[in-house]
Design a protein around this motif. Sequence first.
Motif, short mmCIF file in Angstrom:
data_model
loop_
_atom_site.label_atom_id
_atom_site.label_comp_id
_atom_site.label_asym_id
_atom_site.label_seq_id
_atom_site.Cartn_x
_atom_site.Cartn_y
_atom_site.Cartn_z
N ILE A 43 0.85 -1.20 0.00
CA ILE A 43 0.00 0.00 0.00
C ILE A 43 0.88 1.24 0.00
CG2 ILE A 43 -1.59 1.41 1.38
CD1 ILE A 43 -2.87 -1.19 2.35
N LEU A 264 -4.65 3.37 -2.01
CA LEU A 264 -5.02 2.47 -0.91
C LEU A 264 -6.12 1.51 -1.37
CD1 LEU A 264 -4.74 2.26 2.35
CD2 LEU A 264 -6.94 3.42 2.32
N THR A 267 -5.09 -1.04 -4.05
CA THR A 267 -4.22 -2.12 -3.55
C THR A 267 -5.02 -3.11 -2.71
OG1 THR A 267 -2.65 -0.31 -3.22
CG2 THR A 267 -1.91 -2.50 -2.60
#
Lengths: 324, 252, 291
Positions: A43, A264, A267
Amino acid sequence: MKQLLSKKNLFLLAVIAVIYAVLFALDAQGFFSRQAKALLVPIGINIILAVSLSLIVGFLGELSLGHAGFMSVGAYTGCMLTVNLDLPMYIELPLAMLMGGIVAAIFGVIIGIPALRLRGDYLAIVTLAFGEIIRSIFNNLSVVGGSGGLNGIPKYSNYTIVYIMLVITIIVITNLVNSRHGRAICSIRDNKIAAESMGIPVVYYKLLAFVVAAFFAGIAGVLYGHNLGILKPSTFDFNKSIEILVMVVMGGMGSIPGSVIAALLITVLPEILRGLQDYRMLIYAVVLIVMMLLNNNAKFNSFKQRVFSKKAKKQGADLAKEGE
Amino acid sequence: MSLLEVKNLGIHFGGLRAVDGFNVSIEQGSLYGLIGPNGAGKTTVFNLLTGVYQPTAGTFFLDGENLTGHSTMEISHRGIARTFQNIRLFTKMSVLDNVKVGLHRHVKYSLASGIFRLPSYFRDEQELNERARKLLEVFDLYGEKDFLASNLPYGKQRKLEIARALATSPKLLLLDEPAAGMNPNETAELMETIRFVRDEFNMTILLIEHDMKLVSGICEEITVLNFGQMLAQGKPSDVLNDPKVVVAYLGE
Amino acid sequence: MEFLAQLVNGLSLGSIYALIALGYTMVYGICKMLNFAHGDVIMVGAYTLSIAMSTLHFPPYLAIPVSMLVCAVLGVTIERIAYKPLRQASPLAVLITAIGVSYFLQSLALLIFGSTQRKVESAINVGLIHIGDFAISGNAVVTLLLTIVLMVGLTWFINHTMTGKAMLAVSEDKGAAQLMGVNVNKTIAVTFLSGSALAAVAGVLYIASYGYVGPYTGSMPGIKAFVAAVLGGIGSVPGAMLGGILLGIIESLSKAYISTQLADAIVFGVLIVVLLVKPTGLLGKKVTEKV
């Protein structure tokens, strides 16, 4: 110093520290499953990639389809260094990141030069070609393991290091964008001819954006290599570049917090959908299309504006007053 | 010696002589008008004087310095600023930032200072804000400083373009149809502003305009262009009564 | 002789690229968008051909038109659903959508057919052609001839029919074309239809040389054809032809004489060099912004 310690900055610093501490504490308590824990580093890496690419795409306004190329150059440089050097980690890794960043930045200049002559779609295809060339060179370079990959990279990357690097990346790029240099970059995006006639050195600022973006992509690459312990050229293909681009576009062009959130989500999403196996990619594709269609749907946008944007409303009201 | 000295300037695109044998000399502090029917080559003259096009003939001097063949950026650095016929603002930036881009070269802190927020960053940004505020206030735009440039009404966009051009501290200001699309009241107000700018900044202004009332009202001297050629030059009252000029505009 | 054989190979590979590049170029000319899903239409065409021939036992002269029809319908459908609502959107939004469509087609194929490549019976089987002691692949010759016929046909269509002229008008200025009574929606649909049908033919020819199809079969030829279109000057039909052929020849000769692995890098390198010298491709129009 007074300005640096303004309320806003202190608050930001507190937020940064709290996020770190909370995640750290949760991890220490064994809150994260093994899968979730394994996601923390990727991330962070993807956030660095997305924020750095947003400098080119969102602020300079040029389309780059070769960001994975910069990442791979940095990754191979840094990892070759740590594989061949025999120094303690706390010297080796920063050195690797610095070198990886610098070599990637040099490639940033190389690919930035066509950007001076080419526009829009033509530049996009050149960056794509650049990424593919880099990949096929690594594929055939036996020094770095060829298509079999570079093995035995020490697994240095951890949550703390990645967190520090991602905070640095965000701060540097945010500060850059909000300085006179950033304004020059944005002015080229909005109107190149007007920027030139305002005396903005367009050549310098285009190259600067590419160099800074490539530098951080290189660092992300170094962290990536030291996370997996192995580098394969096939990781850095066209699809990786697209993935980063999608993060930037979904986050809203020219919005750094947007890029962070999108990185974020993009991922994490595939991991959440892991149970669905083969349907994963299909869902991703559908989400992508639907998001783009919604974002450009007038009805949906006016709905969004009614719900979210108080600021826009206020501006509208002010303008209306002006008109009276 | 005059501030702008243009000698025999010309450009052709293939066989088309867009501007041919253009001569003008403009004194420091004067308000000069460039008029002519549509397609006469007026904007092309501006493009030549700002390096957007490179002339195929002739030379021009600003303050005694030969600027022929220089790039748009260099010419801006030497002191010519302009506005555009089809407004070219930095649309996704705020009104304030538009002017601050114009000030780019005049308040300089380094890249490192910007990234690491060194003291010079704060000091210089403050100065930038202050200088931008003064310029925006001249054009009554300071109240809208945080608006996106594209959200301004049309007339204010034209004014912002002038403010942005002034921010580069030019010696010569080129205004390309500053009153286009304005109603008579706005035009009258703009005339006042242009005069004010000339007096306040001791600016030399060359403007293209179709509004004859504006031209004859504020310009001390004008040149008429037709099919790329100079038709007449002199005081507005003389030139506008010149039979050749009347023919060019109204036909025989 | 070896060189001549490689040249023929290059010509045939290049004509496949050229056929695909046409789709990119036509769509770009009219909608100013990079249709990244175009490569995957080839894959759909190849799968259709495979089903038509081995499952339904259609003869080639029936299987090929069926495959063209399926792709044409697919192309028009994609345009209607995914691209049409984005006509006013930023080019980047359209690009991402096109990539989304590409992923969608790939993953759909993966779900239906699995990840293993499927052997496909070729629809075109011509043995070696002997000229003196020199033998060249018959399929290569057929590929080349077919491409030339299609190109000539397309050029005639664009320059001599009302629909073709409408396409030229729309690519010049969408708004003005509409005011002149050109049905813009229909014209764009026709563009996608013909581009996709040509991609189906490219798929058939590709299969004739490689024999296998998988979910990602269209990806690399798609990118190469895209490169070919840009090399020739995107938006230009003769440019697509020239770019495709050049690319095919460069690729074949690099594989034969330099390095198989580095052939792709060489192809992309040539593109970069050409664009640096001619920023809008070999036959592309130079666009200057009016100030």
